[in-house]
Design an enzyme around this catalytic site. Sequence first.
Site, short mmCIF file in Angstrom:
data_model
loop_
_atom_site.label_atom_id
_atom_site.label_comp_id
_atom_site.label_asym_id
_atom_site.label_seq_id
_atom_site.Cartn_x
_atom_site.Cartn_y
_atom_site.Cartn_z
N SER A 65 -1.90 7.46 0.46
CA SER A 65 -0.80 5.72 1.39
C SER A 65 -0.39 5.35 2.89
O SER A 65 -0.16 4.50 3.10
CB SER A 65 -0.30 5.54 0.01
OG SER A 65 -0.82 4.67 -1.01
N LYS A 93 -1.74 2.58 4.62
CA LYS A 93 -1.56 1.39 4.20
C LYS A 93 -0.96 0.58 5.69
O LYS A 93 -0.47 -0.38 6.71
CB LYS A 93 -0.58 1.11 3.81
CG LYS A 93 -1.38 1.77 2.15
CD LYS A 93 -0.38 1.52 0.67
CE LYS A 93 -1.49 1.26 -0.06
NZ LYS A 93 -0.54 2.14 -1.69
N SER A 116 3.95 -0.05 -2.05
CA SER A 116 2.72 1.15 -1.64
C SER A 116 1.99 0.40 -2.49
O SER A 116 0.54 1.34 -3.37
CB SER A 116 2.71 2.23 -1.79
OG SER A 116 2.03 2.64 -1.27
#
Length: 423
Positions: free
Chosen positions: A61, A64, A117
């Site tokens: 993640s 992101k 997230s």
Amino acid sequence: MKRFCTNCFLFLMIFSMLFNSISFAGDNNLNLKGEGVLLMDYDSNRILYEKNSTKRFYPASTTKVMTAILAIELGNMDDMVKIDEEVVKLTDGSHIALDYNEEIRLEDLLNALLIASANDAALAIAKHISGSIEGFVELMNAKAKELGAVNTNFVNPNGLHDDNHYTTAYDLYLISKYAMENKSFRTYVSKSEYTIPPTNKKTEARLIHTTNKFLYGIEKMDLDGKIVPIRYNGIKGLKTGTTPEAGSCLISYAQRDGKNMISVILKSDKIGVYTDTYKLLDYGFNNFNPTFLGRSNEFIENLNIENGSLPYVSTVLNRDVYYLLKDDEVNRVEKNLKFKDKIDPPIAKGEVLGSAEYYLDGSLLAKQDIVSTIDIKSVPRNNLVNLLLDKWYISLIVVLITIRGLFLLRKRKYVRSRYSKYS
């Protein structure tokens, strides 16, 4: 204008990193669990510690960060985003339970993306910005290349595993530093919680919490036999990431005592990302200090010039030069001055006439422009009158020789005339 500023930022960062490559991977064994590790001085781009920093790993993640960059740069935070069936069907892993046909502000999605997230938020952002997830991924990869992250390839906007979705610790630093230049991004990643207001599909507000234990954690951890709080003094946030294939990943931005650092940990474990970051940042903050190598307007030297309104031009550094150094490095820094081969008037105040280069053990640390302190006009010297006026002493000698020659000639004629009279 935005693209111009972006290009200027990239030029300065890449230029700086070309020269600031001294690292300390082998100097100190920090006993880190992470397989890809990097600690960077945010201000000078100096590598303070690295381990496999250019090796490819799965980012999970931490992906992101790039998704957020594009959302901030290309989106309007007040936009209402309508969630479609594809977003709901593709959602896996962490999410905020976005519903089909739900309408939610882009800013709320960004907070969900960077704080909780949320994978569904990433998909919704991608479709809103580009119209399709595939189109958004193309933008992600184009932006990565633009930032110099040449060992990165994105396949999706949330970081769920794909064998062709990869990056490096170094590339994540480039992407994260660029993101941290944006005030909105800094605000999002520094929050420990956020409340998403009710929507057309949710009658109650959603309170979300950060996945980053450095920002809220009350638990403690074992740091090489010493029990310490998991919260780290000076952490201002960034991004976590976890998948079975990527392991635990963590990018952190920290400030302390006027020092700013970014650390990247890839393929560690869920506690190791925090102990590794703790050790890295302690190493950086405890061993390196900002050191001024040169000051703005520091006098350099006077340079002689010809055909100018003044016989010389004074030069100074155009701005401060400082670098993060260890105590035992300070006295080993050497300065080398370089000037243009030919400096002729006219010269404008502030005009670059050379550069000051600072070296540590033969490696270039920093480079700064040397500039003129004053305007100097060009004075023509292309006629005899100006030449005689400029070389007055030569003119005087010529006049004296001429006078003496005329005197001797007249005296000789006088002697001859008297000799003829009496002979």
